[in-house]
Design a protein around this motif. Sequence first.
Motif, PDB file in Angstrom:
ATOM      1  N   LEU A   1       0.762  -1.451  -0.057  1.00  0.00           N
ATOM      2  CA  LEU A   1       0.132  -0.125   0.115  1.00  0.00           C
ATOM      3  C   LEU A   1       1.002   1.498  -0.138  1.00  0.00           C
ATOM      4  CD1 LEU A   1      -2.675  -1.107   2.628  1.00  0.00           C
ATOM      5  CD2 LEU A   1      -2.956  -1.250   0.611  1.00  0.00           C
ATOM      6  N   VAL A   2       1.628   1.201   0.871  1.00  0.00           N
ATOM      7  CA  VAL A   2       2.472   2.493   0.258  1.00  0.00           C
ATOM      8  C   VAL A   2       3.419   2.569  -0.951  1.00  0.00           C
ATOM      9  CG1 VAL A   2       5.471   3.398   1.880  1.00  0.00           C
ATOM     10  CG2 VAL A   2       3.530   1.504   3.356  1.00  0.00           C
ATOM     11  N   GLN A   3       4.392   1.194  -0.961  1.00  0.00           N
ATOM     12  CA  GLN A   3       4.944   0.846  -1.893  1.00  0.00           C
ATOM     13  C   GLN A   3       4.289   1.751  -2.994  1.00  0.00           C
ATOM     14  OE1 GLN A   3       6.737  -2.951  -1.585  1.00  0.00           O
ATOM     15  NE2 GLN A   3       8.302  -1.930  -1.007  1.00  0.00           N
ATOM     16  N   ASN A   4       3.214   1.375  -3.359  1.00  0.00           N
ATOM     17  CA  ASN A   4       1.810   1.812  -4.635  1.00  0.00           C
ATOM     18  C   ASN A   4       1.487   3.676  -4.717  1.00  0.00           C
ATOM     19  OD1 ASN A   4       2.761  -0.693  -6.458  1.00  0.00           O
ATOM     20  ND2 ASN A   4       0.792  -1.439  -4.613  1.00  0.00           N
ATOM     21  N   HIS A   5       1.469   3.867  -3.262  1.00  0.00           N
ATOM     22  CA  HIS A   5       1.470   5.502  -3.353  1.00  0.00           C
ATOM     23  C   HIS A   5       1.716   6.465  -3.892  1.00  0.00           C
ATOM     24  CE1 HIS A   5      -0.491   9.344  -1.173  1.00  0.00           C
ATOM     25  NE2 HIS A   5      -1.367   8.294  -0.872  1.00  0.00           N
ATOM     26  N   PRO A   6       0.799   7.090  -4.579  1.00  0.00           N
ATOM     27  CA  PRO A   6       2.198   8.077  -5.224  1.00  0.00           C
ATOM     28  C   PRO A   6       2.778   8.627  -4.621  1.00  0.00           C
ATOM     29  CG  PRO A   6      -0.861   8.508  -5.694  1.00  0.00           C
ATOM     30  CD  PRO A   6      -0.097   7.069  -4.497  1.00  0.00           C
ATOM     31  N   VAL A   7       2.836   8.862  -3.149  1.00  0.00           N
ATOM     32  CA  VAL A   7       4.691  10.087  -2.297  1.00  0.00           C
ATOM     33  C   VAL A   7       4.924   9.298  -2.453  1.00  0.00           C
ATOM     34  CG1 VAL A   7       2.513  11.101  -0.743  1.00  0.00           C
ATOM     35  CG2 VAL A   7       3.809   9.276  -0.057  1.00  0.00           C
ATOM     36  N   ALA A   8       5.273   8.067  -2.911  1.00  0.00           N
ATOM     37  CA  ALA A   8       6.740   7.659  -2.966  1.00  0.00           C
ATOM     38  C   ALA A   8       7.567   7.730  -4.022  1.00  0.00           C
ATOM     39  CB  ALA A   8       6.469   5.619  -3.316  1.00  0.00           C
ATOM     40  N   ALA A   9       6.523   8.248  -5.026  1.00  0.00           N
ATOM     41  CA  ALA A   9       7.688   8.802  -6.521  1.00  0.00           C
ATOM     42  C   ALA A   9       8.299  10.254  -5.828  1.00  0.00           C
ATOM     43  CB  ALA A   9       6.814   9.847  -7.452  1.00  0.00           C
ATOM     44  N   TYR A  10       8.276  10.804  -4.394  1.00  0.00           N
ATOM     45  CA  TYR A  10       9.077  12.249  -3.526  1.00  0.00           C
ATOM     46  C   TYR A  10      10.082  11.737  -3.471  1.00  0.00           C
ATOM     47  CZ  TYR A  10       8.995  16.073  -0.492  1.00  0.00           C
ATOM     48  OH  TYR A  10       9.604  16.668   0.184  1.00  0.00           O
ATOM     49  N   PHE A  11      10.137  10.506  -2.497  1.00  0.00           N
ATOM     50  CA  PHE A  11      10.994   9.969  -2.073  1.00  0.00           C
ATOM     51  C   PHE A  11      11.635  10.001  -3.225  1.00  0.00           C
ATOM     52  CE2 PHE A  11       7.905  10.339   1.080  1.00  0.00           C
ATOM     53  CZ  PHE A  11       8.106  11.445   1.877  1.00  0.00           C
ATOM     54  N   HIS A  12      11.718   8.914  -4.101  1.00  0.00           N
ATOM     55  CA  HIS A  12      12.377   8.342  -4.776  1.00  0.00           C
ATOM     56  C   HIS A  12      13.200   9.222  -5.263  1.00  0.00           C
ATOM     57  CE1 HIS A  12      10.192   4.124  -4.907  1.00  0.00           C
ATOM     58  NE2 HIS A  12      10.302   4.458  -3.846  1.00  0.00           N
ATOM     59  N   GLU A  13      12.656  10.332  -5.189  1.00  0.00           N
ATOM     60  CA  GLU A  13      14.107  11.361  -5.945  1.00  0.00           C
ATOM     61  C   GLU A  13      15.268  11.171  -5.124  1.00  0.00           C
ATOM     62  OE1 GLU A  13      13.009  15.080  -7.135  1.00  0.00           O
ATOM     63  OE2 GLU A  13      10.834  14.372  -8.011  1.00  0.00           O
ATOM     64  N   ASP A  14      15.725  11.596  -4.125  1.00  0.00           N
ATOM     65  CA  ASP A  14      16.746  10.690  -3.614  1.00  0.00           C
ATOM     66  C   ASP A  14      17.069   9.367  -4.381  1.00  0.00           C
ATOM     67  OD1 ASP A  14      18.666  10.075  -1.629  1.00  0.00           O
ATOM     68  OD2 ASP A  14      17.711   9.321  -0.061  1.00  0.00           O
TER      69      ASP A  14
END
Length: 346
Positions: free
Chosen positions: A87-100
């Motif tokens: 549920l966390v991995q598929n949530h759109p906010v994950a993309a924000y943290f993947h900028e790291d």
Amino acid sequence: MHRIATLDGHSLITPAAVNREVLSPANARSAEADRSMAEAEVALILNIAARQIQEQRAPAQIISRLISSLHDLREKTGALWRDLIPLVQNHPVAAYFHEDPFTRWSFEKPRGYSGDAHLIDFIYGHPSTADEIARATPLGKTLYGYTRQAPSAVAVRERRDLLTRYVDSVADERGTGTEILTVAAGHLREADRSAALHQGKIQRWVALDQDPQSVGSTVRDFQGTAVDAVDGSVRGLLTNAYSLGTFDLIYAAGLYDYLTDKVAVRLTQKCLSMLKPNGIFLFANFSTEVPDDGYMETIMNWTLLLRSHADMLNIVDASLEGERAERQIFFGENRNIVYATIKKPA
Ligand SMILES: C[S@@+](CC[C@H](N)C(=O)[O-])C[C@H]1O[C@@H](n2cnc3c(N)ncnc32)[C@H](O)[C@@H]1O
């Protein structure tokens, strides 16, 4: 009475029978309620992060709140946690943290597996990661500034330095014939600052790893030194596929976190059998006190077997099978990594 009759140790216990008993309609209803509650909590955590992103709050504030909320939820939900991860991995906010770039490398796993040596180079701040960091967005650079200072990352840098100190002190004590074996060596960054290696006090430093790319990098970096990079695996060690001889110091860091207790015990026994008298074996493991465990398992998709002091002692004692040996379990400074050492008797 019915429960005692079917699960009394005499009847055939099948998964269906256990499910019938344990997941009675009342139990199933309460499990379903717990699951719905956990799913609602994770949705709330992610929605708060989404709102903070929209409000352009400071990235450090957003990530630190997320890390601590996921940690608390992981602790609270126990066995249900595993089902919350997607549920966390598929949530759109994950993309924000993947900028790291560090988080993204962990999530995407370009080498095909978790915890490769290049990932650890992000923690070390090694120049080999400079290109990826330079290519990151300003947000990605800011987030990386945060994640590389996370307690688990601080502990990994301390681990590298502790390993260098062990190597140097064993070499000081035993002199120029010192032989070292590193299992799952990665890029062997702890050797960069080893005075003993640079002063020629080490006769042979075998650096074994299963990733040919990492072995290639070690060959290049340590050409002309006592370091001997070997393409090999835990399985190879356990099946006696190599004739490596014996060593004054054998250690493994960043490996036991992926091994079940059973394999950990077998590997420990194998390493003990390869020690010279008075030789030392050391292994490290991330501890159960890591505060960013929830973030690592979800946003980074990096699952580790976290171990407590007692878990480490169990591995050591099971490996020794009653044999007497000096053994020690200790934590690093911020308790995110726990270490075990065993000294082979003379
Ligand atoms: C987290 S890195 C640690 C590298 C290094 N020891 C350090 O502390 O920086 C883990 C390393 O373990 C290696 N590894 C994982 N499973 C292995 C196995 N079964 N046999 C040998 N090496 C393994 C990987 O290739 C990787 O280089």
